[in-house]
Design a protein around this motif. Sequence first.
Motif, PDB file in Angstrom:
ATOM      1  N   LEU B 371      -5.223  -6.901  -4.309  1.00 25.71           N
ATOM      2  CA  LEU B 371      -5.020  -5.692  -3.496  1.00 25.71           C
ATOM      3  C   LEU B 371      -6.284  -4.860  -3.402  1.00 25.71           C
ATOM      4  CD1 LEU B 371      -2.941  -3.888  -2.001  1.00 25.71           C
ATOM      5  CD2 LEU B 371      -2.602  -2.688  -4.158  1.00 25.71           C
ATOM      6  N   THR B 372      -7.010  -4.762  -4.511  1.00 28.52           N
ATOM      7  CA  THR B 372      -8.158  -3.862  -4.524  1.00 28.52           C
ATOM      8  C   THR B 372      -9.487  -4.608  -4.514  1.00 28.52           C
ATOM      9  OG1 THR B 372      -7.903  -3.792  -6.910  1.00 28.52           O
ATOM     10  CG2 THR B 372      -6.979  -1.958  -5.659  1.00 28.52           C
ATOM     11  N   ASP B 373      -9.420  -5.928  -4.506  1.00 25.90           N
ATOM     12  CA  ASP B 373     -10.677  -6.677  -4.579  1.00 25.90           C
ATOM     13  C   ASP B 373     -11.533  -6.407  -3.342  1.00 25.90           C
ATOM     14  OD1 ASP B 373     -12.408  -8.733  -5.772  1.00 25.90           O
ATOM     15  OD2 ASP B 373     -11.953  -9.777  -3.898  1.00 25.90           O
ATOM     16  N   PRO B 374     -12.758  -5.877  -3.534  1.00 27.81           N
ATOM     17  CA  PRO B 374     -13.573  -5.525  -2.364  1.00 27.81           C
ATOM     18  C   PRO B 374     -14.021  -6.752  -1.579  1.00 27.81           C
ATOM     19  CG  PRO B 374     -14.791  -5.144  -4.406  1.00 27.81           C
ATOM     20  CD  PRO B 374     -13.389  -5.488  -4.801  1.00 27.81           C
ATOM     21  N   ALA B 377     -11.247  -7.803   0.767  1.00 23.96           N
ATOM     22  CA  ALA B 377     -11.141  -6.831   1.844  1.00 23.96           C
ATOM     23  C   ALA B 377     -12.235  -7.045   2.885  1.00 23.96           C
ATOM     24  CB  ALA B 377     -11.228  -5.416   1.282  1.00 23.96           C
ATOM     25  N   GLU B 378     -13.462  -7.261   2.391  1.00 25.72           N
ATOM     26  CA  GLU B 378     -14.585  -7.391   3.309  1.00 25.72           C
ATOM     27  C   GLU B 378     -14.540  -8.715   4.064  1.00 25.72           C
ATOM     28  OE1 GLU B 378     -16.394  -5.182   4.400  1.00 25.72           O
ATOM     29  OE2 GLU B 378     -18.160  -6.136   5.253  1.00 25.72           O
ATOM     30  N   MET B 380     -11.868 -10.241   5.000  1.00 24.24           N
ATOM     31  CA  MET B 380     -10.885 -10.049   6.070  1.00 24.24           C
ATOM     32  C   MET B 380     -11.486  -9.237   7.221  1.00 24.24           C
ATOM     33  SD  MET B 380      -7.838 -10.893   6.849  1.00 24.24           S
ATOM     34  CE  MET B 380      -6.851 -10.493   8.287  1.00 24.24           C
ATOM     35  N   ALA B 381     -12.187  -8.155   6.861  1.00 22.64           N
ATOM     36  CA  ALA B 381     -12.762  -7.280   7.887  1.00 22.64           C
ATOM     37  C   ALA B 381     -13.818  -8.022   8.703  1.00 22.64           C
ATOM     38  CB  ALA B 381     -13.353  -6.035   7.231  1.00 22.64           C
ATOM     39  N   ARG B 382     -14.626  -8.840   8.002  1.00 22.22           N
ATOM     40  CA  ARG B 382     -15.666  -9.585   8.727  1.00 22.22           C
ATOM     41  C   ARG B 382     -15.045 -10.624   9.648  1.00 22.22           C
ATOM     42  NH1 ARG B 382     -19.256  -9.546   3.934  1.00 22.22           N
ATOM     43  NH2 ARG B 382     -18.368 -11.545   3.358  1.00 22.22           N
TER      44      ARG B 382
END
Lengths: 377, 386, 287
Positions: B371-374, B377-378, B380-382
């Motif tokens: 959930l909090t793994d940066p 997250a990144e 997915m965003a990329r």
Amino acid sequence: MANSTSNSNEIDIEFRSVTKRFEDVVAVDNVSLKVERGAFFSFLGPSGCGKTTSLRLIAGFDQPSEGDVYIGGKSVVGIPSHKRPVNMVFQQYALFPHMDVADNIGYGLRQRDPKPARQEILKRVDQTLEMVRLSGYGKRRVWELSGGQQQRVALARALINHPTCLLLDEPLAALDRKLRREMQIELQTLQREVGITFILVTHDQEEALSMSDRICIMREGQIIQSGSPRELYDEPINRYVADFVGKTNFIDGDVVDAIGPLVSIKSESGQVFSGSQPPGAPPIANGNKACVAVRPEMITITNIGETSNATNITINGQVVNRIFLGEHTEYLVATEGCGEVMVLSPKSIESANRSFEPGDHVSVSWGPEAALIIGDT
Amino acid sequence: MSKSNDNRPITAKRFMKELRRYEKGSVSRRHFLGVTGLGTAMAVMGAAMPSLWPGKAQAGDLGDRLIFSTWPNYHDQANLDEFTAKTGVNIQVNAFGSNEEMLAKLQAGGTGWDVFVPTNYTISNYVALDLIQELDLSRIPYYDAAANNPKFAGPATVNGKVYCVPKNWGTTGFVLNSKEIMSSPKSWKDFFDVTMGAGSGHTIVHDYQLTTIGAALCALGYSFNSIDPKELAEAEALLIKSKPHLFAITSDYQPGMRSGDGWMSICWNGDATQLHNDLPEMEYVIAADGGEIWTDFYAVPKDAPHLDAAYAFINFMQDPKVQAREAAVHGYAPTDSRAIALQPPSLASDPILHPAENLMNGLEFGAAQTLTDPVRAEVMARFKSA
Amino acid sequence: MREDRKSGRWLTAALLAPTSLWFLVMLIFPLIVILVFSFGERAAVGGYAGGFTLEQYANLPSRLKAFQNTLVIAPAGTLLSLLVAYPLAYFLALRVGRQYKLILLVLVIVPFWTSLLVRTYAWIFILGGRGIPALLEFIGIEGVRLINTPGAVLIGIVYGYLPLMVFPIFVSLEKLDKTLLEASSDLGGSPFKTFIQVTLPLSMPGIATGCMLVFILLMGEFLIPAFLGGGKVFFIGNALVDLFLQSRNWPFGAAVSVTLVVIMLITVSLYMRMTLRSKTGRDESLM
């Protein structure tokens, strides 16, 4: 253009039974008229009389509901304005605000097909600027100019196209009085120079009288009378025209003798006035309401009992006001039984006789040839 | 309510007397509304015309509204309406696409939410961040801990305290339109192969890092929950490679599947049931190479403004009868054995709701750190902005 | 006298205070916060954790595609809106009778009373496989994909932003002195030439205002690309939504925002300079 001067009797603009309706409103009602080539023609009348609509019918902004409009002998009904050989000077000038003076003036030339060369346009624009005395103003923005200058740009913009006819819609209305006088003279001079037909729309009778060769007086879409300024002034066919063109004294009455060359009416006070009927006026019969019309400058003002001619009509009264106008002096005389009469007394007579003060008892008189008997309408 | 209240209409004289008493403060508002009958009138009006309902309101103690954040296609509107009719509490439903979105809102603060539906792996994070409150189970009498399989209900308890109650459990696999996709893919590897092959342009992946990255990880033979940067980099490469072949990146994939544009989508099993019920050609696959098993819970944020309504609502939704009705509509299995018992046999034995245990062997519960793994997250965003 | 002037100054200050405060609180202060954040670091669980680093700006290239999409589709959408809005505004301002004008204008605004979200959602179905493509298939054109393409996003943009473009143009055409059009015609200008030489240049202020409004808003748009682009047509706005609402990377989100603001300031000032240079009329202000 200069060869088509006023002595040829060619007809430039003609209306044949033209009617223009806007929904329920009849703006122009069965009007027929002819304008000679090279004439300075005016439509004169109060607002809403149909004069501007008539002009727009010539320009092609509106098309007649009935009848035919001819320009140069050809019917132009259905031809849009951009294909008509006439140009207009608009009341508020309608100069293009996003163009400088030169671009405004050259606008018409640039619409031509084929378009003239740039140099040619520039040359013609310069010539036209010179003609309207605005040399060197080409690069100015139009809103930087004074009203009179804008007026001349509007003229130049129209004239550069060598229209067969120039239409002027209240062109001087936005100018102050002094500038208006100057522009009137300038317009007349210009018209003589270019020699084309000018059609002017105005509600200012002085302007129409001083500039035009022919004037057409309109009311409620109809032509009431048309003729030269002198004809309209001297021989108005009815009270409307007489009242609209120049100042006139009216005395109402009933026709008592319509048989002879002179017509007589009897006023409410019982006094009988005689005068001639203007040519072209509708016939008049005994018992009709009519009035006698006398121009103020035709009336002589004297001390009581000093009337020179026995045939003259004389009324006594008392001076209520005097206005010194330079060339003339204007008296307002309260008469016995005939209301107030205006008298315009030229300076020459003033100095020869004496002048009168308000309160003086005087006689006013005129010869029968000075009086017109005209119908009430 | 006051026992003096009988069913006869109140007289004008008594009404004025009660009004005076109320004005003087000698009776409570509840007493006044109850005695005069205005309470009932207002409750009925409020239910019928929510817009007429004033901001601070008067239907008993529960307030007039409840803000509820949940997932798309996850409720039977009839049940929500019944709650409103019973309590006068109007429910404002917000549907979310990912737990991350919910977390972001709660972290930013001031959500105004009263109840929301987090997934198992987020609970410990919410507790650590002090964003949800411990539940007073005495206020949720319908909840029966014993009736819930600890496999599903377990994450509700953190450090010995119960923070939420289970809603439903399910699996994350994929749905496919068998009329369009004939090759019957069985794994996430097949899923991506078909996406970049015969089914190009018709695949939907979630706008949700856990499932979309998880699917790619499984296709590559890694754990659904991996946070290893190398493995994630490979997953990112696979996702970016497949992106031109995708129809959409969205967690609201039902419209796309129904319109015929989407042929295959990462899918929660309940949505698969909903789709399958309407379009029999829609088939649900639990991927052979892994995937997710999950439980969703009802939780209450720390700053919930309508706490009483929140408890009332959770309790209402825990009613086994309501749970069974819900499941019949949304197609997700209850964790509550009492509710399962109430389900018709067709549902209780439905392979999408209750798949065979052996099929679920490869499935993992989401791990809290995803959930909090940066990096996740990144990635997915990329992928989305690629 | 001095007292008067002094109290006048106080009055001015008092009257300006609410506006200034508004600007300070709603505009300047958030901008400063964003600027500060953009040099910070992401906290372990997301959000902002102080510090000073240029790392966020160094990471900007990872959102290159989003910048590219926005900088291509926003101007294209603006242009397309203009092309659709102008004829409509022209028709409303110059061709429609006074009695119908109001009702038609209201019809242009009516959709604005519904949330853009709802209206855009409707477009998902219109452009989706069961919508227009099905109709096209019916007449023999097969395999058309509309939804989740840049084309669909452009359609959504034109639909959503049309009133913003129509109104400024309508106003500038409405206040256009109609006798100028007659003057042009009188001087021999055909209707087409009149439009090019008079109507169009004089409606430039409206065009400029409309384009400005639409362009600025489009630079931050995220809803239409998210819905009609299916997450595949990705704007900077979407990247920001992601950063703040999914990955909770506030500092990087702040850096992207700052970059967006800078790009917008540059484009807008270039645009202003251009339109000011070709300024058309005396009182034709830009707005």
